[in-house]
Design a protein around this motif. Structure first.
Motif, PDB file in Angstrom:
ATOM      1  N   PRO A 220      12.231   4.209 -11.417  1.00 41.69           N
ATOM      2  CA  PRO A 220      11.561   3.972 -10.129  1.00 41.69           C
ATOM      3  C   PRO A 220      11.268   5.290  -9.414  1.00 41.69           C
ATOM      4  N   ARG A 221      10.141   5.874  -9.699  1.00 46.03           N
ATOM      5  CA  ARG A 221       9.820   7.176  -9.125  1.00 46.03           C
ATOM      6  C   ARG A 221       8.358   7.227  -8.736  1.00 46.03           C
ATOM      7  N   ALA A 222       8.038   8.209  -7.893  1.00 45.16           N
ATOM      8  CA  ALA A 222       6.664   8.319  -7.415  1.00 45.16           C
ATOM      9  C   ALA A 222       5.709   8.604  -8.572  1.00 45.16           C
ATOM     10  N   GLN A 223       6.152   9.426  -9.540  1.00 40.36           N
ATOM     11  CA  GLN A 223       5.230   9.733 -10.645  1.00 40.36           C
ATOM     12  C   GLN A 223       4.984   8.495 -11.510  1.00 40.36           C
TER      13      GLN A 223
ATOM     14  N   GLY B 160       0.839  -1.212   0.000  1.00 41.94           N
ATOM     15  CA  GLY B 160       0.000   0.000   0.000  1.00 41.94           C
ATOM     16  C   GLY B 160       0.862   1.245   0.000  1.00 41.94           C
ATOM     17  N   GLY B 161       1.728   1.370  -1.008  1.00 39.22           N
ATOM     18  CA  GLY B 161       2.601   2.550  -1.084  1.00 39.22           C
ATOM     19  C   GLY B 161       2.101   3.562  -2.086  1.00 39.22           C
ATOM     20  N   ALA B 162       3.051   4.276  -2.698  1.00 39.81           N
ATOM     21  CA  ALA B 162       2.709   5.357  -3.628  1.00 39.81           C
ATOM     22  C   ALA B 162       1.786   4.850  -4.744  1.00 39.81           C
ATOM     23  N   GLY B 163       2.059   3.646  -5.276  1.00 39.33           N
ATOM     24  CA  GLY B 163       1.232   3.117  -6.351  1.00 39.33           C
ATOM     25  C   GLY B 163       0.098   2.250  -5.837  1.00 39.33           C
ATOM     26  N   GLY B 164       0.430   1.279  -4.968  1.00 42.42           N
ATOM     27  CA  GLY B 164      -0.552   0.282  -4.531  1.00 42.42           C
ATOM     28  C   GLY B 164      -1.742   0.880  -3.806  1.00 42.42           C
TER      29      GLY B 164
ATOM     30  N   VAL C 197      -2.861  -5.959   1.093  1.00 38.17           N
ATOM     31  CA  VAL C 197      -1.936  -6.556   2.065  1.00 38.17           C
ATOM     32  C   VAL C 197      -0.761  -5.600   2.215  1.00 38.17           C
ATOM     33  N   ASP C 198      -0.410  -5.260   3.436  1.00 35.51           N
ATOM     34  CA  ASP C 198       0.822  -4.496   3.664  1.00 35.51           C
ATOM     35  C   ASP C 198       1.441  -4.956   4.976  1.00 35.51           C
ATOM     36  N   ARG C 199       2.771  -4.863   5.042  1.00 33.99           N
ATOM     37  CA  ARG C 199       3.471  -5.316   6.259  1.00 33.99           C
ATOM     38  C   ARG C 199       3.363  -4.270   7.366  1.00 33.99           C
TER      39      ARG C 199
ATOM     40  N   SER D 295       3.207  -9.816   5.610  1.00 34.54           N
ATOM     41  CA  SER D 295       4.324  -9.629   4.701  1.00 34.54           C
ATOM     42  C   SER D 295       4.320 -10.758   3.674  1.00 34.54           C
ATOM     43  N   LEU D 296       4.212 -10.408   2.417  1.00 35.90           N
ATOM     44  CA  LEU D 296       4.217 -11.421   1.353  1.00 35.90           C
ATOM     45  C   LEU D 296       5.519 -12.206   1.401  1.00 35.90           C
ATOM     46  N   SER D 297       5.418 -13.543   1.402  1.00 35.02           N
ATOM     47  CA  SER D 297       6.656 -14.327   1.385  1.00 35.02           C
ATOM     48  C   SER D 297       6.701 -15.293   0.223  1.00 35.02           C
TER      49      SER D 297
ATOM     50  N   GLY E 240       4.942   0.147 -10.071  1.00 33.26           N
ATOM     51  CA  GLY E 240       5.869   0.881  -9.199  1.00 33.26           C
ATOM     52  C   GLY E 240       7.294   0.388  -9.296  1.00 33.26           C
ATOM     53  N   ASP E 241       8.042   0.621  -8.226  1.00 38.08           N
ATOM     54  CA  ASP E 241       9.486   0.348  -8.223  1.00 38.08           C
ATOM     55  C   ASP E 241       9.846  -1.113  -8.487  1.00 38.08           C
ATOM     56  N   CYS E 242       8.942  -2.049  -8.152  1.00 38.78           N
ATOM     57  CA  CYS E 242       9.313  -3.461  -8.318  1.00 38.78           C
ATOM     58  C   CYS E 242       8.997  -3.971  -9.726  1.00 38.78           C
TER      59      CYS E 242
HETATM   60  C1  LIG Z   1      13.739   9.498   0.872  1.00 42.92           C
HETATM   61  C2  LIG Z   1      13.135   9.289  -0.482  1.00 42.92           C
HETATM   62  C3  LIG Z   1      12.782  10.396  -1.249  1.00 42.92           C
HETATM   63  C4  LIG Z   1      12.198  10.212  -2.509  1.00 42.92           C
HETATM   64  N1  LIG Z   1      11.832  11.313  -3.223  1.00 42.92           N
HETATM   65  C5  LIG Z   1      11.214  11.165  -4.427  1.00 42.92           C
HETATM   66  C6  LIG Z   1      10.789  12.301  -5.168  1.00 42.92           C
HETATM   67  O1  LIG Z   1      10.997  13.455  -4.745  1.00 42.92           O
HETATM   68  N2  LIG Z   1      10.157  12.095  -6.359  1.00 42.92           N
HETATM   69  C7  LIG Z   1       9.918  10.840  -6.844  1.00 42.92           C
HETATM   70  O2  LIG Z   1       9.334  10.705  -7.929  1.00 42.92           O
HETATM   71  N3  LIG Z   1      10.308   9.744  -6.161  1.00 42.92           N
HETATM   72  C8  LIG Z   1      10.954   9.867  -4.966  1.00 42.92           C
HETATM   73  N4  LIG Z   1      11.355   8.755  -4.265  1.00 42.92           N
HETATM   74  C9  LIG Z   1      11.071   7.426  -4.850  1.00 42.92           C
HETATM   75  C10 LIG Z   1       9.613   7.035  -4.555  1.00 42.92           C
HETATM   76  O3  LIG Z   1       9.399   7.097  -3.177  1.00 42.92           O
HETATM   77  C11 LIG Z   1       9.315   5.647  -5.067  1.00 42.92           C
HETATM   78  O4  LIG Z   1       9.635   5.582  -6.437  1.00 42.92           O
HETATM   79  C12 LIG Z   1       7.838   5.297  -4.884  1.00 42.92           C
HETATM   80  O5  LIG Z   1       7.462   5.372  -3.527  1.00 42.92           O
HETATM   81  C13 LIG Z   1       7.561   3.890  -5.410  1.00 42.92           C
HETATM   82  O6  LIG Z   1       6.236   3.563  -5.157  1.00 42.92           O
HETATM   83  P1  LIG Z   1       5.809   2.042  -4.966  1.00 42.92           P
HETATM   84  O7  LIG Z   1       4.319   2.030  -4.830  1.00 42.92           O
HETATM   85  O8  LIG Z   1       6.430   1.209  -6.009  1.00 42.92           O
HETATM   86  O9  LIG Z   1       6.481   1.578  -3.605  1.00 42.92           O
HETATM   87  P2  LIG Z   1       6.410   2.189  -2.141  1.00 42.92           P
HETATM   88  O10 LIG Z   1       5.837   3.543  -2.131  1.00 42.92           O
HETATM   89  O11 LIG Z   1       7.752   2.005  -1.557  1.00 42.92           O
HETATM   90  O12 LIG Z   1       5.383   1.212  -1.406  1.00 42.92           O
HETATM   91  C14 LIG Z   1       5.683  -0.149  -1.179  1.00 42.92           C
HETATM   92  C15 LIG Z   1       4.710  -0.684  -0.139  1.00 42.92           C
HETATM   93  O13 LIG Z   1       4.852  -2.086  -0.064  1.00 42.92           O
HETATM   94  C16 LIG Z   1       4.901  -2.513   1.279  1.00 42.92           C
HETATM   95  N5  LIG Z   1       5.671  -3.766   1.297  1.00 42.92           N
HETATM   96  C17 LIG Z   1       6.978  -3.923   1.018  1.00 42.92           C
HETATM   97  N6  LIG Z   1       7.313  -5.214   1.102  1.00 42.92           N
HETATM   98  C18 LIG Z   1       6.188  -5.900   1.430  1.00 42.92           C
HETATM   99  C19 LIG Z   1       5.886  -7.261   1.658  1.00 42.92           C
HETATM  100  N7  LIG Z   1       6.820  -8.234   1.543  1.00 42.92           N
HETATM  101  N8  LIG Z   1       4.622  -7.605   1.996  1.00 42.92           N
HETATM  102  C20 LIG Z   1       3.662  -6.641   2.116  1.00 42.92           C
HETATM  103  N9  LIG Z   1       3.897  -5.333   1.907  1.00 42.92           N
HETATM  104  C21 LIG Z   1       5.139  -4.965   1.562  1.00 42.92           C
HETATM  105  C22 LIG Z   1       5.567  -1.362   2.017  1.00 42.92           C
HETATM  106  O14 LIG Z   1       5.243  -1.366   3.391  1.00 42.92           O
HETATM  107  C23 LIG Z   1       4.982  -0.146   1.275  1.00 42.92           C
HETATM  108  O15 LIG Z   1       3.772   0.279   1.862  1.00 42.92           O
HETATM  109  C24 LIG Z   1      11.960   8.899  -3.019  1.00 42.92           C
HETATM  110  C25 LIG Z   1      12.338   7.795  -2.242  1.00 42.92           C
HETATM  111  C26 LIG Z   1      12.923   7.987  -0.999  1.00 42.92           C
HETATM  112  C27 LIG Z   1      13.337   6.777  -0.188  1.00 42.92           C
END
Ligand SMILES: Cc1cc2nc3c(=O)[nH]c(=O)nc-3n(C[C@H](O)[C@H](O)[C@H](O)COP(=O)(O)OP(=O)(O)OC[C@H]3O[C@@H](n4cnc5c(N)ncnc54)[C@H](O)[C@@H]3O)c2cc1C
Length: 430
Positions: free
Chosen positions: A325-328, A9-13, A35-37, A79-81, A310-312
């Protein structure tokens, strides 16, 4: 009923599961699960502010359970395993409570459609001593740990018990995270002196920002990176480019030339990879950073019922470059995955995701913001700085909030934020 699970449940999920919950879960058209850890969500680009104390994760975090209740999906802490593609199940690892006692045993959840959105972790490239001595900023807990350590060092400094004439901090990685954290730490020091940390001023810090490449902020044009570097140097940061770290020890960082950069607090922010357990999970295709390979529709190359965002995700574009791998990217992929999941359920054709780069912005705390913007309104790239750049920088977070809460609630949250700024200390002090 169709079961849709979003893991992470991060930036994308969180944006995706919120949309799916509103569209399908609330109307009983599908069972939507997150699901989130962790129990709460904090937008990852704010972690450096948590580390410096400019933001309090305890107050600013969003409860998954209450958000799920309001938006038509259910929340499962875990936590997904593992992943069984034949049985269409995911496994959540057994969980311990805060005191280390068993809390939840291993569980499995069934899905019809699975979305993996578990983000990334720092990549130390196997550098000796890094996992023992450096702090990563991958999770709110790590950012809070850094903040606790920072406050302890400052307290030792003002009480004359530090054993050194400066608080020595080293940050590895001259990307946005390292640069933003450096500036945020100087901001913290300036504020702390007003809260009883006598004799604390920017001179008490010896902050070294280490970058292996020829310059910091490689994603920005030369001129803007130069401006950011100048600003950091004026604050007092020792910016070391072309400096490769080969080891971290309890005394500091060792460079390839054998120099010791003394530091008792070290952050590693030099590169990312997807978590190791994703390697070969369920027999899916990975790249060498463990990211799962997806085709243009964001479905994995070996299983149409699994989306990755997202990042993965490793998603190649027509120009042969991978989506960064960015928030946008996570925000855009969440919208496309939502669209494609609805299309899949309605037997309609799926669309291809095309990454739109709107530019990069780097915020040096309250000192300045610099960046470049791209888009249909501008031909090519427009370099921005100062207040305008700061407003655009903040708008990325606002877009995330709007995706989660809608315009009215986001407006109210901004208003409450302003009031809190008047009522609360400018920094987290404990
Ligand atoms: C300090 C910092 C500053 C940043 N600044 C910028 C910025 O200014 N602009 C920009 O574009 N990007 C920035 N980024 C990058 C950006 O944060 C990521 O690209 C973005 O958050 C990716 O989104 P996501 O949904 O893929 O993952 P995330 O936002 O990381 O979310 C992942 C989620 O998965 C959950 N999770 C992880 N493993 C498991 C598991 N095994 N089981 C269940 N849940 C799990 C986590 O708890 C989390 O909630 C920054 C990153 C950092 C660390």
């Amino acid at each position: 009923m169709t079961k849709i699970i979003v893991v992470g449940g991060g930036a994308g999920g969180l944006e995706l599961v919120t949309k799916l919950g509103r569209k399908l879960g609330r109307k009983g058209k599908a069972e939507v699960m997150l699901v989130d850890r962790n129990r709460t969500h904090l937008w990852k680009p704010l972690l450096h502010e948590v580390a410096a104390g400019a933001m309090d994760a305890g107050i600013d975090g969003l409860s998954y359970r209450s958000h799920a209740h309001n938006h038509g999906f259910s929340f499962h802490l875990g936590s997904l395993s593992n992943l069984d593609r034949e049985q269409k199940t995911i496994t959540l690892a057994a969980m311990l409570d805060e005191s280390g006692k068993p809390m939840l045993s291993e569980r499995t959840l069934e899905y019809d459609i699975l979305v993996l959105a578990i983000g990334s972790v720092s990549n130390d490239f196997g550098t000796k001593g890094v996992s023992e001595h450096c702090i990563f900023l991958d999770r709110p807990q790590q950012a809070e740990h850094f903040h606790d350590e920072l406050m302890n060092r400052f307290m030792q400094y003002v009480e004359g018990e530090l054993g050194s004439d400066k608080v020595e901090i080293a940050i590895v990685g001259g990307g946005a995270t390292g640069v933003e954290l450096s500036a945020e730490l100087y901001n913290a020091v300036e504020h702390l002196s007003a809260y009883g940390f006598d004799h604390l001023d920017p001179d008490c810090l010896r902050l070294t920002l280490v970058e292996a490449g020829p310059r910091i902020l490689p994603a920005l044009p030369d001129r803007l990176a130069g401006m950011a570097q100048k600003e950091l140097r004026e604050l007092g940061v020792d910016v070391r480019t072309n400096t490769m770290v080969v080891e971290a020890t309890d005394k500091g960082l060792i460079t390839k030339d054998g120099e010791l950069i003394p530091a008792t607090l070290m952050v590693w922010a030099a590169g990312i990879k997807a978590p190791d357990f994703l390697k070969d999970i369920g027999g899916l295709e990975n790249n060498r950073n463990n990211q799962l390979t997806v085709n243009g529709t964001l479905q994995t190359t070996r299983d149409d019922s699994i989306f990755v965002i997202g990042d993965c995700a490793y998603c190649l574009q027509e120009d042969g470059k991978a989506v960064p791998p960015r928030a946008q990217s996570a925000h855009q992929m969440a919208s496309m995955a939502h669209r494609n999941i609805l299309a899949l359920l309605n037997n309609k054709p799926l669309k291809t995701y095309i990454y739109k780069d709107y530019g990069s912005l780097v915020n040096l705390s309250r000192y300045t913001t610099v960046g470049s913007l791209m888009g249909s309104l501008m031909r090519g790239t427009m370099m921005v700085e100062g207040l305008f750049a700061r407003v655009v920088y903040m708008s990325l977070y606002r877009m995330h909030q709007v995706a989660l809460h809608g315009y009215i609630r986001t407006g109210l949250m901004m208003f409450v934020g302003r009031i809190n700024r008047l009522l609360r200390p400018k920094l987290k002090l404990h």
